[in-house]
Design an enzyme around this catalytic site. Structure first.
Site, PDB file in Angstrom:
ATOM      1  N   PHE A 147       2.245  -2.446  -2.083  1.00  0.00           N
ATOM      2  CA  PHE A 147       1.602  -1.583  -1.094  1.00  0.00           C
ATOM      3  C   PHE A 147       1.931  -2.140   0.285  1.00  0.00           C
ATOM      4  O   PHE A 147       1.461  -3.210   0.670  1.00  0.00           O
ATOM      5  CB  PHE A 147       0.086  -1.505  -1.263  1.00  0.00           C
ATOM      6  CG  PHE A 147      -0.542  -0.582  -0.256  1.00  0.00           C
ATOM      7  CD1 PHE A 147      -0.549   0.785  -0.465  1.00  0.00           C
ATOM      8  CD2 PHE A 147      -1.071  -1.071   0.924  1.00  0.00           C
ATOM      9  CE1 PHE A 147      -1.091   1.648   0.484  1.00  0.00           C
ATOM     10  CE2 PHE A 147      -1.606  -0.206   1.871  1.00  0.00           C
ATOM     11  CZ  PHE A 147      -1.622   1.148   1.653  1.00  0.00           C
ATOM     12  N   ASP A 232       5.021  -9.916   3.534  1.00  0.00           N
ATOM     13  CA  ASP A 232       3.998  -9.011   4.057  1.00  0.00           C
ATOM     14  C   ASP A 232       2.639  -9.680   3.868  1.00  0.00           C
ATOM     15  O   ASP A 232       2.072  -9.675   2.777  1.00  0.00           O
ATOM     16  CB  ASP A 232       4.057  -7.680   3.311  1.00  0.00           C
ATOM     17  CG  ASP A 232       3.028  -6.675   3.821  1.00  0.00           C
ATOM     18  OD1 ASP A 232       2.078  -7.091   4.519  1.00  0.00           O
ATOM     19  OD2 ASP A 232       3.156  -5.478   3.512  1.00  0.00           O
ATOM     20  N   LYS A 261      -4.124  -6.048  10.317  1.00  0.00           N
ATOM     21  CA  LYS A 261      -5.523  -6.030   9.909  1.00  0.00           C
ATOM     22  C   LYS A 261      -6.368  -7.048  10.664  1.00  0.00           C
ATOM     23  O   LYS A 261      -6.853  -6.757  11.744  1.00  0.00           O
ATOM     24  CB  LYS A 261      -5.637  -6.192   8.391  1.00  0.00           C
ATOM     25  CG  LYS A 261      -5.054  -5.003   7.623  1.00  0.00           C
ATOM     26  CD  LYS A 261      -5.461  -4.991   6.189  1.00  0.00           C
ATOM     27  CE  LYS A 261      -4.797  -3.845   5.412  1.00  0.00           C
ATOM     28  NZ  LYS A 261      -5.203  -2.517   5.862  1.00  0.00           N
TER      29      LYS A 261
END
Length: 406
Positions: A147, A232, A261
């Protein structure tokens, strides 16, 4: 809380949003009106312990005083210039972030998906300018069940049909291999490979943690193949796993790290691509950009986030409380939990399907005052703010036990 908010209950507000909001989310039926630390309060005054923390965007809790103060002070001075001009917060932010992550250069962006897209562009540009891959032939190897975001390029190399179906045609140039499989990765890499792009821990897939040595193997393989290792760390980074970066659980230094984030402190969207000068230095003016990337407000909040992490306090808290989390989940195995994976304050918990789906378990926990979110099937994820206390964490585990055994 304002009077109008108190006058309208959760169900009324949920019904009101349905005709006007695109139905691209299926949230739990709770309407949050205010929050502080690890707790949120709905429009009717009910309190919930937040065990999701905005998918790690709220690593430092809701409205951390240092972050709110940084935002307030910057709001009184300057919020946006675009990158057409310099501003007085950007260089300091970039220097501090580079030092924190042990890298040379920083490319500031806004969202996690933008960081991934930027990383893809940088890797391809490096492949053409430095490695010498023929034009338009660069490939990037990714892992199944990944993801990395929701843009059309990114969902094009997703293996989640819900994310992919109906959004093609997709960008070519990606090869998908099983996660945690070095042999498959080695077979997929060739002279056209610009980069291997992986999550050190696959969050959306259920907090999948690779075998010891996998990340070091990826690093060695990419070094031998003459391609980049792009990690990531948008969900796994910035303290979540007990280290600043999740790759630090092995002696691994990627060429490029993608951050997001938690970098915005739960206040503004902030992301970044950080890496070596040899790699990020391939970009020239006009080849990539963002009107809001690195804006003064984002830089001020991002700098305050880096300052919190520089002390090491939050990394230590995640590691220490991670022990509490693992021990609590281990005690539930065979008592409603069939398995779990945890690192730091992050866990994927597989619930006995006979007890309900992940969504159903999440709804039951919500009714008991604990907020979590399901991933797939009967798996839920736990990712509380790093500010959670041991007592609060044990209380949440006790609630999970109650829900699973009652």
């Amino acid at each position: 809380m304002t009077a109008p908010a108190r006058a309208r209950g959760s169900q009324e507000l949920i019904r009101a949003e349905e005709p006007v909001l695109a139905h691209n989310y299926h949230p739990l039926p709770v309407v949050v009106a205010r929050a502080e630390g690890a707790w949120v309060e709905d429009v009717e005054g009910r309190r919930y312990l937040d065990m999701l923390a905005g998918y790690s965007a709220l690593n430092f809790g809701h409205r951390h005083p240092a972050l709110v103060d940084a935002a307030h002070r910057q709001l009184d001075r300057l919020t946006l210039t675009s990158r057409a001009f310099h501003h007085d917060r950007l260089a300091g932010f970039a220097e501090r972030l580079a030092a924190l992550t042990g890298t040379d250069m920083v490319l500031p962006m806004n969202t996690g998906a933008e960081a991934v897209e930027s990383g893809i562009k940088v890797a391809r540009k490096w492949a053409y300018d430095v490695k010498g891959v023929p034009a338009d032939h660069a490939t990037i190897v990714v892992a199944a069940d990944n993801f990395h975001g929701r843009t059309t390029t990114i969902v094009g190399f997703s293996t989640d049909e819900t994310a992919r179906a109906g959004f093609g045609p997709f960008t070519p140039g990606f090869r998908v291999v099983p996660y945690n499989d070095l042999a498959a990765l080695e077979e997929a890499v060739d002279e056209t490979t610009a980069a291997v792009l992986i999550e050190p821990i696959q969050g959306e897939a259920g907090v999948l943690i690779p075998d010891d040595g996998y990340l070091a193997g990826v690093r060695e393989l990419t070094r031998r193949a003459g391609c980049l290792f792009v990690a990531d760390e948008i969900q796994s980074g910035l303290g979540r796993t007990g280290r600043t970066l999740a790759v630090e659980h092995e002696p691994v230094v990627p060429d490029v790290v993608l951050l997001g984030k938690a970098l915005g402190g739960g206040i503004v969207p902030v992301s970044a691509v950080v890496g070596s000068r040899e790699v990020l230095g391939v970009l020239r003016p006009g080849e990539h950009g963002s009107t809001f990337g690195g804006n003064p407000l984002a830089a001020a909040v991002g700098t305050a986030v880096v300052e919190l992490l520089e002390t090491g306090e939050f990394q230590r808290r995640a590691a220490e409380l991670g022990t509490v989390l693992r021990e609590g989940l281990a005690a539930l195995v065979g008592r409603g939990v069939v398995g779990f994976r945890a690192r730091g304050l992050w866990a994927g918990v597989d619930v006995d399907p006979a007890l309900g789906s992940g969504r159903e378990i999440s709804e039951r926990l919500m009714r008991e005052g604990v907020l979590v979110k399901d991933t797939h099937g009967s798996t839920i994820r736990l990712a509380p703010p790093l500010t959670v206390t041991g007592e609060e964490l044990r209380g949440a585990l006790g609630t999970l036990e109650k829900v699973l055994t009652s």
